[in-house]
Design a protein around this motif. Structure first.
Motif, PDB file in Angstrom:
ATOM      1  N   LEU A  25     -12.126 -13.385  -0.754  1.00  0.00           N
ATOM      2  CA  LEU A  25     -11.433 -12.124  -0.433  1.00  0.00           C
ATOM      3  C   LEU A  25     -12.098 -10.942  -1.131  1.00  0.00           C
ATOM      4  O   LEU A  25     -12.258  -9.870  -0.548  1.00  0.00           O
ATOM      5  CB  LEU A  25      -9.960 -12.219  -0.839  1.00  0.00           C
ATOM      6  N   GLU A  26     -12.489 -11.157  -2.382  1.00  0.00           N
ATOM      7  CA  GLU A  26     -13.110 -10.051  -3.123  1.00  0.00           C
ATOM      8  C   GLU A  26     -14.472  -9.695  -2.540  1.00  0.00           C
ATOM      9  O   GLU A  26     -14.832  -8.520  -2.451  1.00  0.00           O
ATOM     10  CB  GLU A  26     -13.186 -10.396  -4.613  1.00  0.00           C
ATOM     11  N   GLU A  27     -15.200 -10.688  -2.100  1.00  0.00           N
ATOM     12  CA  GLU A  27     -16.512 -10.403  -1.519  1.00  0.00           C
ATOM     13  C   GLU A  27     -16.379  -9.669  -0.185  1.00  0.00           C
ATOM     14  O   GLU A  27     -17.101  -8.719   0.104  1.00  0.00           O
ATOM     15  CB  GLU A  27     -17.291 -11.712  -1.332  1.00  0.00           C
ATOM     16  N   LEU A  55      -8.682  -4.168   7.633  1.00  0.00           N
ATOM     17  CA  LEU A  55      -8.901  -5.449   6.946  1.00  0.00           C
ATOM     18  C   LEU A  55      -8.582  -5.348   5.458  1.00  0.00           C
ATOM     19  O   LEU A  55      -8.094  -6.297   4.858  1.00  0.00           O
ATOM     20  CB  LEU A  55     -10.340  -5.921   7.133  1.00  0.00           C
ATOM     21  N   LYS A  56      -8.859  -4.188   4.885  1.00  0.00           N
ATOM     22  CA  LYS A  56      -8.537  -4.041   3.454  1.00  0.00           C
ATOM     23  C   LYS A  56      -7.026  -4.148   3.231  1.00  0.00           C
ATOM     24  O   LYS A  56      -6.578  -4.729   2.245  1.00  0.00           O
ATOM     25  CB  LYS A  56      -9.085  -2.724   2.921  1.00  0.00           C
ATOM     26  N   GLN A  57      -6.248  -3.612   4.178  1.00  0.00           N
ATOM     27  CA  GLN A  57      -4.787  -3.769   4.056  1.00  0.00           C
ATOM     28  C   GLN A  57      -4.404  -5.246   4.119  1.00  0.00           C
ATOM     29  O   GLN A  57      -3.535  -5.707   3.395  1.00  0.00           O
ATOM     30  CB  GLN A  57      -4.089  -3.020   5.189  1.00  0.00           C
ATOM     31  N   GLU A  58      -5.082  -5.972   5.007  1.00  0.00           N
ATOM     32  CA  GLU A  58      -4.798  -7.416   5.104  1.00  0.00           C
ATOM     33  C   GLU A  58      -5.208  -8.140   3.835  1.00  0.00           C
ATOM     34  O   GLU A  58      -4.523  -9.047   3.365  1.00  0.00           O
ATOM     35  CB  GLU A  58      -5.568  -8.024   6.288  1.00  0.00           C
ATOM     36  N   ILE A  59      -6.366  -7.736   3.307  1.00  0.00           N
ATOM     37  CA  ILE A  59      -6.861  -8.388   2.081  1.00  0.00           C
ATOM     38  C   ILE A  59      -5.882  -8.179   0.927  1.00  0.00           C
ATOM     39  O   ILE A  59      -5.619  -9.090   0.142  1.00  0.00           O
ATOM     40  CB  ILE A  59      -8.274  -7.865   1.730  1.00  0.00           C
ATOM     41  N   LEU A  60      -5.306  -6.993   0.877  1.00  0.00           N
ATOM     42  CA  LEU A  60      -4.307  -6.709  -0.154  1.00  0.00           C
ATOM     43  C   LEU A  60      -3.150  -7.710  -0.066  1.00  0.00           C
ATOM     44  O   LEU A  60      -2.716  -8.283  -1.070  1.00  0.00           O
ATOM     45  CB  LEU A  60      -3.790  -5.273   0.022  1.00  0.00           C
ATOM     46  N   ILE A  61      -2.688  -7.940   1.149  1.00  0.00           N
ATOM     47  CA  ILE A  61      -1.590  -8.896   1.355  1.00  0.00           C
ATOM     48  C   ILE A  61      -2.045 -10.305   0.964  1.00  0.00           C
ATOM     49  O   ILE A  61      -1.312 -11.056   0.315  1.00  0.00           O
ATOM     50  CB  ILE A  61      -1.123  -8.864   2.829  1.00  0.00           C
ATOM     51  N   LEU A  77       2.362  -5.984  -9.930  1.00  0.00           N
ATOM     52  CA  LEU A  77       1.213  -6.593  -9.244  1.00  0.00           C
ATOM     53  C   LEU A  77       0.675  -5.667  -8.153  1.00  0.00           C
ATOM     54  O   LEU A  77      -0.528  -5.449  -8.048  1.00  0.00           O
ATOM     55  CB  LEU A  77       1.623  -7.955  -8.642  1.00  0.00           C
ATOM     56  N   VAL A  78       1.583  -5.103  -7.361  1.00  0.00           N
ATOM     57  CA  VAL A  78       1.138  -4.186  -6.297  1.00  0.00           C
ATOM     58  C   VAL A  78       0.492  -2.951  -6.909  1.00  0.00           C
ATOM     59  O   VAL A  78      -0.550  -2.490  -6.460  1.00  0.00           O
ATOM     60  CB  VAL A  78       2.315  -3.781  -5.377  1.00  0.00           C
ATOM     61  N   LYS A  79       1.101  -2.429  -7.990  1.00  0.00           N
ATOM     62  CA  LYS A  79       0.543  -1.237  -8.652  1.00  0.00           C
ATOM     63  C   LYS A  79      -0.877  -1.498  -9.133  1.00  0.00           C
ATOM     64  O   LYS A  79      -1.721  -0.610  -9.141  1.00  0.00           O
ATOM     65  CB  LYS A  79       1.424  -0.858  -9.856  1.00  0.00           C
ATOM     66  N   ASP A  80      -1.117  -2.730  -9.561  1.00  0.00           N
ATOM     67  CA  ASP A  80      -2.436  -3.083 -10.083  1.00  0.00           C
ATOM     68  C   ASP A  80      -3.440  -3.307  -8.939  1.00  0.00           C
ATOM     69  O   ASP A  80      -4.569  -2.815  -8.975  1.00  0.00           O
ATOM     70  CB  ASP A  80      -2.289  -4.360 -10.925  1.00  0.00           C
ATOM     71  N   LEU A  81      -3.012  -4.046  -7.898  1.00  0.00           N
ATOM     72  CA  LEU A  81      -3.937  -4.423  -6.824  1.00  0.00           C
ATOM     73  C   LEU A  81      -4.263  -3.259  -5.878  1.00  0.00           C
ATOM     74  O   LEU A  81      -5.397  -3.110  -5.428  1.00  0.00           O
ATOM     75  CB  LEU A  81      -3.319  -5.539  -5.955  1.00  0.00           C
ATOM     76  N   HIS A  82      -3.247  -2.469  -5.587  1.00  0.00           N
ATOM     77  CA  HIS A  82      -3.379  -1.471  -4.523  1.00  0.00           C
ATOM     78  C   HIS A  82      -4.557  -0.513  -4.699  1.00  0.00           C
ATOM     79  O   HIS A  82      -5.396  -0.378  -3.811  1.00  0.00           O
ATOM     80  CB  HIS A  82      -2.063  -0.711  -4.342  1.00  0.00           C
ATOM     81  N   PRO A  83      -4.656   0.160  -5.855  1.00  0.00           N
ATOM     82  CA  PRO A  83      -5.774   1.108  -5.984  1.00  0.00           C
ATOM     83  C   PRO A  83      -7.137   0.435  -5.931  1.00  0.00           C
ATOM     84  O   PRO A  83      -8.088   1.012  -5.409  1.00  0.00           O
ATOM     85  CB  PRO A  83      -5.539   1.750  -7.363  1.00  0.00           C
ATOM     86  N   LYS A  84      -7.223  -0.813  -6.415  1.00  0.00           N
ATOM     87  CA  LYS A  84      -8.520  -1.508  -6.417  1.00  0.00           C
ATOM     88  C   LYS A  84      -8.975  -1.817  -5.001  1.00  0.00           C
ATOM     89  O   LYS A  84     -10.145  -1.697  -4.665  1.00  0.00           O
ATOM     90  CB  LYS A  84      -8.410  -2.831  -7.198  1.00  0.00           C
ATOM     91  N   VAL A  85      -8.045  -2.260  -4.163  1.00  0.00           N
ATOM     92  CA  VAL A  85      -8.426  -2.682  -2.803  1.00  0.00           C
ATOM     93  C   VAL A  85      -8.457  -1.493  -1.846  1.00  0.00           C
ATOM     94  O   VAL A  85      -9.375  -1.359  -1.038  1.00  0.00           O
ATOM     95  CB  VAL A  85      -7.444  -3.761  -2.275  1.00  0.00           C
ATOM     96  N   MET A  86      -7.479  -0.593  -1.979  1.00  0.00           N
ATOM     97  CA  MET A  86      -7.311   0.475  -0.975  1.00  0.00           C
ATOM     98  C   MET A  86      -7.980   1.781  -1.365  1.00  0.00           C
ATOM     99  O   MET A  86      -7.503   2.856  -1.014  1.00  0.00           O
ATOM    100  CB  MET A  86      -5.819   0.709  -0.691  1.00  0.00           C
ATOM    101  N   LEU A  87      -9.110   1.697  -2.041  1.00  0.00           N
ATOM    102  CA  LEU A  87      -9.957   2.863  -2.334  1.00  0.00           C
ATOM    103  C   LEU A  87      -9.206   3.980  -3.051  1.00  0.00           C
ATOM    104  O   LEU A  87      -9.543   5.155  -2.893  1.00  0.00           O
ATOM    105  CB  LEU A  87     -10.556   3.425  -1.023  1.00  0.00           C
ATOM    106  N   GLY A  88      -8.161   3.629  -3.769  1.00  0.00           N
ATOM    107  CA  GLY A  88      -7.417   4.638  -4.515  1.00  0.00           C
ATOM    108  C   GLY A  88      -6.502   5.506  -3.672  1.00  0.00           C
ATOM    109  O   GLY A  88      -5.976   6.508  -4.159  1.00  0.00           O
ATOM    110  N   ILE A  89      -6.283   5.162  -2.409  1.00  0.00           N
ATOM    111  CA  ILE A  89      -5.326   5.940  -1.591  1.00  0.00           C
ATOM    112  C   ILE A  89      -3.953   5.800  -2.251  1.00  0.00           C
ATOM    113  O   ILE A  89      -3.468   4.678  -2.440  1.00  0.00           O
ATOM    114  CB  ILE A  89      -5.244   5.412  -0.137  1.00  0.00           C
ATOM    115  N   PRO A  90      -3.311   6.935  -2.627  1.00  0.00           N
ATOM    116  CA  PRO A  90      -2.060   6.804  -3.389  1.00  0.00           C
ATOM    117  C   PRO A  90      -0.887   6.281  -2.557  1.00  0.00           C
ATOM    118  O   PRO A  90      -0.788   6.562  -1.360  1.00  0.00           O
ATOM    119  CB  PRO A  90      -1.784   8.240  -3.867  1.00  0.00           C
ATOM    120  N   LEU A  91      -0.059   5.507  -3.241  1.00  0.00           N
ATOM    121  CA  LEU A  91       1.213   5.067  -2.644  1.00  0.00           C
ATOM    122  C   LEU A  91       2.269   6.123  -2.931  1.00  0.00           C
ATOM    123  O   LEU A  91       2.168   6.831  -3.924  1.00  0.00           O
ATOM    124  CB  LEU A  91       1.659   3.771  -3.311  1.00  0.00           C
ATOM    125  N   LEU A  92       3.285   6.202  -2.093  1.00  0.00           N
ATOM    126  CA  LEU A  92       4.399   7.102  -2.393  1.00  0.00           C
ATOM    127  C   LEU A  92       5.089   6.632  -3.668  1.00  0.00           C
ATOM    128  O   LEU A  92       5.210   5.423  -3.898  1.00  0.00           O
ATOM    129  CB  LEU A  92       5.417   7.085  -1.250  1.00  0.00           C
TER     130      LEU A  92
END
Ligand SMILES: [Zn+2]
Length: 397
Positions: A12-14, A262-268, A286-301
């Motif tokens: 997944l990371e690759e 696909l990055k959204q899927e990878i996050l899941i 966990l989501v707070k930690d994973l989200h910025p790493k996978v989703m290019l730093g797009i902020p969550l609400l």
């Protein structure tokens, strides 16, 4: 096939890393689009689905109602039968006067086209009707097996939801349903070509992260000019198959915003793999930690918990969410290596039938694929195919 969680994380990371450049380009497009529409440079996760939809509407002059006119059910079916015959040497012969549970259900015998050997049977229950099981799937009615020179013939059932012809209304399929039907036919072929001795390893009894690889492979034939024309013909004039331009657009649409999607899927998938391989975990953190790493730093609400909105498609796939992406990636490797330059290559198709489908669950599927490809399966082809189809990415006009 993956065998360990570590292997799944590495995969997944690759994949995520390889998607980053494309996803960054896509995000720039969406940010520019929002700037143009709203005069606002900020872009958050809450904007993503909306602006992807707007971008699709701007970029694709593709009327899906018009596309549908090219896919009458009977033409799609005969095209699928022709492809399966040309590719895998399988002939589908209708068996008449068979009792079944509904008058629209048709039984086909599947025979080897060179030896005429009976390989199996498939019931096609493809038309929707009130009260019918509403999913599209393949079920085993009887697995194949062998004993003392005798063979139990496999029998399978394909259920889908095609519209039935009604008076002056023809039976036309949406393009997504055409892809879905070919996908399911691949499971039928897998079921029928499985030659394992024991029923336990027959049918679709193979590793969970392997079973969808043949069907993702076959979906590719829906996006190639030669094969899509075999499955299409204008409702009012069957001699007119779908145009090359329309086929190109369908393929381009398939991969539009692939990086971000696909990055959204990878996050899941990462979330799923972590919560099912850890003793105790704070899902909000966990989501707070994973989200910025996978989703290019797009902020969550602020103040929301995405973990509480796990997609329905992931329910029931505990620790196996990765299998979708896994199957797509390795199916792309097989397609690029064996079929891309010759879509109806019977030699490659028969080898696939005999080396990949026939062993069923009796062999390690990683070894099955390595043997077929002549090397270990690789993720490289997937990115090469997608880069060809996704790039250059358009600019906001
Ligand atoms: Zn499937």
């Amino acid at each position: 096939m993956a065998k360990t969680s570590i292997k799944v994380f590495e995969f997944l990371e690759e994949v995520s890393k390889n998607l980053s450049d494309l996803a960054t380009t896509e995000l720039k497009f969406l940010t520019d689009l929002k700037m143009k529409e709203e005069g606002d440079t900020s872009f958050g996760m809450e904007d993503l689905s909306y602006y992807i939809r707007i971008a699709e509407e701007l970029q694709f002059n593709l009327d899906l109602t018009e596309v549908r006119q090219y896919f009458p059910v009977d033409l799609v079916l005969s095209g699928i039968f022709k492809i399966l015959n040309d590719l895998f040497g399988l002939k589908f012969k209708e068996v008449k006067d068979v009792e079944s549970w509904h008058e629209t259900v048709v039984l086909y015998a599947v025979v080897d086209s060179s030896s005429n050997e009976l390989l199996g049977y498939v019931y096609l229950d493809i038309f929707s009707r009130p009260g019918k099981f509403a999913h599209t799937c393949v079920l085993s009615l009887q697995n194949g097996s062998s004993s003392q020179g005798m063979r139990q013939i496999p029998v399978t059932l394909l259920i889908s939801q095609c519209p039935k012809k009604l008076d002056e209304y023809p039976s036309l399929m949406r393009f997504s349903d055409v892809v879905g039907l070919l996908h399911e036919f691949s499971h039928v072929v897998h079921h029928i070509c499985n030659r394992s001795t024991f029923s336990r390893f027959s049918g679709l009894h193979v590793e969970g992260d392997f079973v969808e690889i043949p069907s993702h492979l076959l979906e590719n034939w829906c996006y190639e000019n030669v094969s899509l024309k075999m499955m299409s013909g204008l409702n009012k004039d069957n001699t007119k198959s779908i145009s090359t331009e329309m086929c190109k657009l369908l393929k381009r649409k398939r991969d539009f915003f692939l990086g971000l999607k696909l990055k959204q899927e990878i996050l899941i998938c990462l979330f799923d793999q972590i919560i099912h391989s850890s003793e105790s975990i704070d899902i909000v953190e966990l989501v707070k930690d994973l989200h910025p790493k996978v989703m290019l730093g797009i902020p969550l609400l602020e103040g929301i918990n995405p973990a509480s909105m796990f997609p329905r498609s992931a329910i029931g796939y505990d620790a196996t969410c990765y299998t979708q992406i896994w199957s797509e990636v390795f199916a792309a490797d097989i397609f690029a290596t064996k079929f891309q330059d010759d879509l109806l290559n019977l030699h490659a198709g028969l080898q696939f039938r005999n080396k990949v489908l026939a062993p069923g669950g009796t062999l390690d599927s990683f070894n099955i694929l390595s043997d077929y490809l002549g090397r270990k399966p690789s993720i490289r082809s997937f990115f090469e195919i997608k880069a060809r189809n996704c790039l250059p990415f358009p600019n906001v006009k």
